[in-house]
Design a protein around this motif. Structure first.
Motif, PDB file in Angstrom:
ATOM      1  N   GLY A 164       0.793  -1.225   0.000  1.00 22.36           N
ATOM      2  CA  GLY A 164       0.000   0.000   0.000  1.00 22.36           C
ATOM      3  C   GLY A 164       0.823   1.272   0.000  1.00 22.36           C
ATOM      4  O   GLY A 164       0.275   2.368   0.137  1.00 22.36           O
ATOM      5  N   ASN A 165       2.147   1.156  -0.139  1.00 25.35           N
ATOM      6  CA  ASN A 165       3.010   2.336  -0.182  1.00 25.35           C
ATOM      7  C   ASN A 165       3.144   2.843  -1.616  1.00 25.35           C
ATOM      8  O   ASN A 165       3.267   2.051  -2.551  1.00 25.35           O
ATOM      9  N   PHE A 166       3.143   4.166  -1.782  1.00 26.62           N
ATOM     10  CA  PHE A 166       3.402   4.742  -3.098  1.00 26.62           C
ATOM     11  C   PHE A 166       4.912   4.818  -3.304  1.00 26.62           C
ATOM     12  O   PHE A 166       5.608   5.550  -2.598  1.00 26.62           O
ATOM     13  N   ILE A 167       5.400   4.046  -4.246  1.00 36.09           N
ATOM     14  CA  ILE A 167       6.838   4.013  -4.509  1.00 36.09           C
ATOM     15  C   ILE A 167       7.095   4.457  -5.942  1.00 36.09           C
ATOM     16  O   ILE A 167       6.190   4.439  -6.782  1.00 36.09           O
ATOM     17  N   PRO A 168       8.329   4.904  -6.249  1.00 40.96           N
ATOM     18  CA  PRO A 168       8.614   5.406  -7.598  1.00 40.96           C
ATOM     19  C   PRO A 168       8.388   4.350  -8.671  1.00 40.96           C
ATOM     20  O   PRO A 168       8.692   3.170  -8.489  1.00 40.96           O
ATOM     21  N   LEU A 169       7.842   4.802  -9.796  1.00 43.39           N
ATOM     22  CA  LEU A 169       7.681   3.941 -10.959  1.00 43.39           C
ATOM     23  C   LEU A 169       9.018   3.862 -11.681  1.00 43.39           C
ATOM     24  O   LEU A 169       9.713   4.868 -11.830  1.00 43.39           O
ATOM     25  N   SER A 170       9.385   2.677 -12.106  1.00 46.35           N
ATOM     26  CA  SER A 170      10.717   2.486 -12.684  1.00 46.35           C
ATOM     27  C   SER A 170      10.916   3.284 -13.960  1.00 46.35           C
ATOM     28  O   SER A 170      12.006   3.767 -14.246  1.00 46.35           O
ATOM     29  N   SER A 171       9.869   3.442 -14.749  1.00 46.13           N
ATOM     30  CA  SER A 171      10.013   4.197 -15.994  1.00 46.13           C
ATOM     31  C   SER A 171       8.691   4.859 -16.347  1.00 46.13           C
ATOM     32  O   SER A 171       7.619   4.322 -16.068  1.00 46.13           O
ATOM     33  N   ALA A 172       8.786   6.036 -16.948  1.00 46.48           N
ATOM     34  CA  ALA A 172       7.596   6.769 -17.379  1.00 46.48           C
ATOM     35  C   ALA A 172       7.996   7.723 -18.489  1.00 46.48           C
ATOM     36  O   ALA A 172       9.154   8.143 -18.592  1.00 46.48           O
ATOM     37  N   THR A 173       7.037   8.063 -19.325  1.00 41.31           N
ATOM     38  CA  THR A 173       7.250   9.044 -20.384  1.00 41.31           C
ATOM     39  C   THR A 173       6.641  10.365 -19.937  1.00 41.31           C
ATOM     40  O   THR A 173       5.462  10.419 -19.567  1.00 41.31           O
ATOM     41  N   TRP A 174       7.439  11.435 -19.979  1.00 41.41           N
ATOM     42  CA  TRP A 174       7.011  12.725 -19.428  1.00 41.41           C
ATOM     43  C   TRP A 174       6.679  13.713 -20.544  1.00 41.41           C
ATOM     44  O   TRP A 174       7.311  13.716 -21.603  1.00 41.41           O
ATOM     45  N   SER A 175       5.704  14.583 -20.263  1.00 35.80           N
ATOM     46  CA  SER A 175       5.332  15.640 -21.203  1.00 35.80           C
ATOM     47  C   SER A 175       4.655  16.770 -20.440  1.00 35.80           C
ATOM     48  O   SER A 175       4.279  16.616 -19.272  1.00 35.80           O
ATOM     49  N   VAL A 176       4.507  17.924 -21.114  1.00 36.32           N
ATOM     50  CA  VAL A 176       3.868  19.101 -20.511  1.00 36.32           C
ATOM     51  C   VAL A 176       2.741  19.554 -21.426  1.00 36.32           C
ATOM     52  O   VAL A 176       2.915  19.645 -22.649  1.00 36.32           O
ATOM     53  N   LEU A 177       1.592  19.850 -20.844  1.00 39.52           N
ATOM     54  CA  LEU A 177       0.433  20.324 -21.598  1.00 39.52           C
ATOM     55  C   LEU A 177      -0.031  21.640 -21.002  1.00 39.52           C
ATOM     56  O   LEU A 177      -0.266  21.734 -19.786  1.00 39.52           O
ATOM     57  N   ASN A 178      -0.153  22.682 -21.834  1.00 38.97           N
ATOM     58  CA  ASN A 178      -0.635  23.972 -21.352  1.00 38.97           C
ATOM     59  C   ASN A 178      -2.070  23.853 -20.863  1.00 38.97           C
ATOM     60  O   ASN A 178      -2.910  23.213 -21.500  1.00 38.97           O
ATOM     61  N   GLY A 179      -2.352  24.490 -19.728  1.00 36.88           N
ATOM     62  CA  GLY A 179      -3.710  24.476 -19.202  1.00 36.88           C
ATOM     63  C   GLY A 179      -4.672  25.221 -20.101  1.00 36.88           C
ATOM     64  O   GLY A 179      -5.842  24.854 -20.223  1.00 36.88           O
ATOM     65  N   ASP A 180      -4.189  26.292 -20.737  1.00 33.86           N
ATOM     66  CA  ASP A 180      -4.991  27.048 -21.692  1.00 33.86           C
ATOM     67  C   ASP A 180      -4.662  26.549 -23.090  1.00 33.86           C
ATOM     68  O   ASP A 180      -3.551  26.715 -23.584  1.00 33.86           O
ATOM     69  N   LYS A 181      -5.631  25.923 -23.737  1.00 34.47           N
ATOM     70  CA  LYS A 181      -5.388  25.347 -25.059  1.00 34.47           C
ATOM     71  C   LYS A 181      -5.053  26.402 -26.101  1.00 34.47           C
ATOM     72  O   LYS A 181      -4.429  26.108 -27.120  1.00 34.47           O
ATOM     73  N   ASN A 182      -5.473  27.649 -25.848  1.00 37.76           N
ATOM     74  CA  ASN A 182      -5.194  28.725 -26.799  1.00 37.76           C
ATOM     75  C   ASN A 182      -3.794  29.304 -26.629  1.00 37.76           C
ATOM     76  O   ASN A 182      -3.357  30.110 -27.448  1.00 37.76           O
ATOM     77  N   GLU A 183      -3.119  28.930 -25.550  1.00 40.28           N
ATOM     78  CA  GLU A 183      -1.770  29.428 -25.307  1.00 40.28           C
ATOM     79  C   GLU A 183      -0.788  28.671 -26.193  1.00 40.28           C
ATOM     80  O   GLU A 183      -0.666  27.450 -26.104  1.00 40.28           O
ATOM     81  N   LYS A 184      -0.096  29.417 -27.058  1.00 39.72           N
ATOM     82  CA  LYS A 184       0.815  28.794 -28.013  1.00 39.72           C
ATOM     83  C   LYS A 184       2.247  28.704 -27.498  1.00 39.72           C
ATOM     84  O   LYS A 184       3.050  27.940 -28.017  1.00 39.72           O
ATOM     85  N   LYS A 185       2.571  29.487 -26.478  1.00 44.73           N
ATOM     86  CA  LYS A 185       3.934  29.473 -25.956  1.00 44.73           C
ATOM     87  C   LYS A 185       4.214  28.166 -25.223  1.00 44.73           C
ATOM     88  O   LYS A 185       3.314  27.525 -24.686  1.00 44.73           O
ATOM     89  N   GLU A 186       5.483  27.802 -25.192  1.00 46.71           N
ATOM     90  CA  GLU A 186       5.914  26.649 -24.403  1.00 46.71           C
ATOM     91  C   GLU A 186       6.175  27.139 -22.984  1.00 46.71           C
ATOM     92  O   GLU A 186       7.227  27.681 -22.680  1.00 46.71           O
ATOM     93  N   LEU A 187       5.183  26.962 -22.112  1.00 42.28           N
ATOM     94  CA  LEU A 187       5.276  27.522 -20.768  1.00 42.28           C
ATOM     95  C   LEU A 187       6.301  26.807 -19.902  1.00 42.28           C
ATOM     96  O   LEU A 187       6.851  27.398 -18.974  1.00 42.28           O
ATOM     97  N   GLY A 188       6.528  25.530 -20.179  1.00 39.19           N
ATOM     98  CA  GLY A 188       7.484  24.779 -19.378  1.00 39.19           C
ATOM     99  C   GLY A 188       7.993  23.569 -20.127  1.00 39.19           C
ATOM    100  O   GLY A 188       7.407  23.143 -21.130  1.00 39.19           O
ATOM    101  N   THR A 189       9.100  23.024 -19.649  1.00 44.94           N
ATOM    102  CA  THR A 189       9.679  21.821 -20.241  1.00 44.94           C
ATOM    103  C   THR A 189       9.954  20.809 -19.138  1.00 44.94           C
ATOM    104  O   THR A 189      10.127  21.179 -17.968  1.00 44.94           O
ATOM    105  N   VAL A 190      10.001  19.525 -19.502  1.00 50.26           N
ATOM    106  CA  VAL A 190      10.275  18.474 -18.536  1.00 50.26           C
ATOM    107  C   VAL A 190      11.219  17.458 -19.176  1.00 50.26           C
ATOM    108  O   VAL A 190      11.105  17.144 -20.362  1.00 50.26           O
ATOM    109  N   THR A 191      12.182  16.979 -18.390  1.00 46.95           N
ATOM    110  CA  THR A 191      13.141  15.996 -18.890  1.00 46.95           C
ATOM    111  C   THR A 191      12.569  14.592 -18.745  1.00 46.95           C
ATOM    112  O   THR A 191      11.495  14.387 -18.158  1.00 46.95           O
TER     113      THR A 191
END
Length: 698
Positions: A164-191
């Motif tokens: 029942g413990n939350f432990i790190p997942l060994s692998s995951a694919t990361w991405s960033v999605l703007n909360g405002d769909k009309n916002e065209k700028k890249e507000l943030g990046t993730v490795t």
């Protein structure tokens, strides 16, 4: 039959008695297994190579990551202390740490280092060995986060193990999605390791995806200079009511911190409003309290905190990290860099009424060029000086940063040109903050027709202290010239009055200016004497209504070729950067007025001779210039077109611009007149302030 029943009863009783010790053994074994399941956390502590100084006076930006390579602009921090629960360890010379005896699952991780604000991160610890994770329980931690623009925030994908413990997942694919769909700028990046960086203000979702399931976290990216804020105050105390003094109250993600006083009270300004935040109370490398807050814009919120554990009165051991006193440290020094420009037409300044100008942008206005060999001095301390290079560039080092007041001013001097005082901004580690006021400088802008002026804006927080200047928007409507909308550079083309404005969000301010030609000026000259009537050399004579200034020679004489006409013009005298005297002068149209000034030199100091400063080597090449035939508009310094022509400007010998009417020789009348100078005021019967050019005007 009875015997069979009795035999069955005895067997069951025997089995029951045997099961009792077995049950005890099972319970003990479970406890041992629980201890065996304790795990460890491995990572690295990093900090910015050039950390910002928070309002606490401590550096900000500590971060703990599992990756062994620091993010760009960061470096490893040795000796940092990392704490999870009751376990703690110090990082080695490479910033590496390993904390043992930790229960797998989610934890609050505290990071402390001498000279830095403590940081609390949400993290997770894996179980020893392979553990199955229920994919449908996947989530991202922290589930909600606040990130300052330009800062990093580590996220982790976790899922439930069989315990029942939350432990790190060994692998995951990361991405960033703007909360405002009309916002065209890249507000943030993730490795690919979940390290997020906020690039622009806004709301985003940080997404982690496995082969069959997706989870996300909400991140709000804030700009300290443009965020609505409130004030948080309160008291930290024990359950008994005793105050907790010397504790750090930190708000993760904001770089904000306050230290409690002897009464346990704290106060934090410019806390982002209208957003849920968590704060922690830290004392001697221990989290002793926490709470959740949400402030309203411009309002004060009181939040008292009861420490959940009795904070240790002293560091627990000799190796404990002691957070330095968070009394705000004085701002130190910065640099001033920019360019000195001159008209590119090659005419002498007395003919076309154009002068030197100072800009800190790399944009060169049309019709101007960088000019070499100009002496640039800090008005507040002329010993800080340099000469411009071949492209007109200059850099002044070790300039004291200013907490309050306006910008710094530099004085530029070149033979054949009228000396000029111009506002400049200091490049230094000013703290970020919420902008509450903008001020435009210079205070009384006067621009010669055909000249340029770069307006400067100083930004202030609610306490009136100077903070880091954000990107501003400039506006001008009129026909007196053109305004560069991003840099605030105005090129004057027509005499008259105008108004420019600058905006930052819903905060704005305006400044009136005047474009003049030579017909609206006169000249002013005189002599500066001390109380013993000895001449004062290298004094700056600064006028309230004009950017041009005078500098006294060895005989204390000065001559300002251009002065905006007016009566009772305030002027001040600075010697070695100190204000030593003032006076009022009146200058008529086309007239040559005289104002002698007596100053009080309270401290005897050797004046700085602008011509005796060690001059750096300047390449023996003509100044960078703009081709007068180039009509394409602005050019960038350092990227001048190949067809530029060399400057036609030839520095005019100082003799062509005598500082004193009549040259360097004094006649008997002038000597007699000097004896009549009293109380910073000229004898008008001897030195008429409004001489006329011909007899018909008398």
């Amino acid at each position: 039959m009875i015997k069979k029943i009795l035999l069955l009863f005895l067997c069951l009783n025997f089995l029951f008695l045997c099961l009792i010790p077995l049950g005890c053994d099972e319970e003990d074994t479970s406890g041992n297994n629980s201890n065996a399941k304790l795990s460890s956390k491995i990572g690295y502590v990093y900090a910015p190579v050039k950390p910002q100084i928070g309002r606490s006076g401590l550096s900000t930006g500590l971060i703990a990551l599992e990756q062994n390579v620091p993010p760009e602009g960061y470096k490893a921090i040795s000796g940092a202390r990392v704490i999870i629960g009751n376990s703690k360890v110090d990082a080695d010379d490479k910033g590496n740490f390993k904390i043992s005896n930790i229960q797998p699952g989610e934890h609050q991780m505290l990071i402390c280092a001498s000279g830095f604000q403590p940081v609390v991160q949400v993290t997770a610890v894996s179980a020893i060995g392979s553990a199955t994770v229920a994919i449908d329980t996947l989530k991202v931690i922290p589930e909600k986060a606040v990130v300052m623009k330009g800062d990093f925030m580590p996220f982790m994908a976790v899922g439930k193990d069989p315990e029942g413990n939350f432990i790190p997942l060994s692998s995951a694919t990361w991405s960033v999605l703007n909360g405002d769909k009309n916002e065209k700028k890249e507000l943030g990046t993730v490795t690919n390791t979940g390290l997020f960086k906020g690039n622009e203000t806004g709301f985003v979702k940080v997404i982690a995806a496995s082969a069959t399931y997706t989870a996300s976290s909400e991140a709000t990216i804030l700009d300290p200079a443009g965020t609505n804020t409130g004030t948080l105050t309160g008291k930290v105390s024990l359950a008994s009511g005793s105050p907790v003094d010397g504790a750090q109250v930190v708000i993760p993600g904001t770089n904000l911190m306050s230290e409690t006083d002897k009464d346990g009270k704290y106060s934090i300004l410019d806390v982002p409003s209208d957003i849920s935040l968590t704060l922690f109370v830290v004392k001697h490398s221990t989290i002793v309290g926490s709470g959740s807050i949400q402030l309203e814009k411009w309002k004060e919120k009181i939040m008292d905190i009861i420490a959940t554990s009795n904070p240790p009165p002293i560091p627990e051991d000799a190796n404990s990290v002691v957070i330095k006193d968070s009394t705000p440290l004085p701002l130190t020094t910065g640099t001033i860099s920019g360019y000195v420009l001159a008209p590119a037409n090659g005419d002498k300044p007395e003919k076309n009424f154009q002068s030197l100008s100072v800009i800190q942008s790399k944009i060169v206005p049309k019709g101007h060029m960088g000019i070499s060999g100009v002496n640039v001095m800090l008005e507040e301390d002329p010993s800080i000086s340099c000469l411009t290079s071949s492209d007109g560039g200059f850099t002044l080092n070790n300039v004291p940063l200013k907490k309050e007041g306006g910008p710094a001013y530099v004085v530029v001097v070149l033979d054949g040109y009228v000396s000029l005082s111009a506002p400049v901004l200091i490049n230094g580690e000013y703290p970020p903050g919420a902008v509450t006021k903008l001020e435009i400088y210079p205070e009384n802008p006067v621009i010669p027709v055909g000249g340029v002026l770069e307006f400067k804006v100083v930004t202030y927080d609610r306490k009136g202290q100077i903070i880091k200047t954000p990107k501003l928007d400039w506006f001008y409507e009129g026909d007196r010239g053109n305004l560069e909308p991003e840099e605030g550079i105005f090129s004057a083309s027509k005499i008259g009055h105008g108004t420019i404005s600058v905006n930052y969000g819903d905060i704005s301010t305006k400044k009136n200016f005047k474009v003049i030609d030579k017909s609206e000026t006169g000249s002013l000259s005189g002599v500066v004497l001390d109380k013993k009537e000895k001449p004062v050399k290298n004094a700056f004579i600064i006028l309230d209504n004009s950017p041009w200034i005078g500098i006294t020679d060895d005989e204390g004489k000065y001559n300002i070729l251009w002065v905006l006409i007016g009566e009772k013009i305030p002027l001040s005298v600075k010697v070695d950067g100190k204000l030593c005297g003032d006076a009022l002068a009146s200058v008529g149209k086309g007239a040559s007025a005289i104002e002698d000034i007596s100053v009080n030199l309270t401290i005897e100091k050797q004046s700085i001779d602008p011509n005796s400063i060690d001059k750096p080597s300047i390449p023996d090449i003509p100044p960078a210039s703009i081709n007068p035939e180039n009509t394409s508009g602005n050019n960038n310094i350092g990227n001048l077109p190949s067809n530029v022509v060399s400057s036609k400007i030839t520095p005019t010998p100082r003799e062509e611009f005598p500082r004193w009417p009549g040259g360097s020789q004094e006649d008997s009348n002038q000597k007699e007149n000097k004896e009549k100078v009293k109380n910073n005021k000229s004898d008008e019967s001897m030195f008429p302030r409004w001489p006329f050019s011909n007899s018909s005007e008398k």
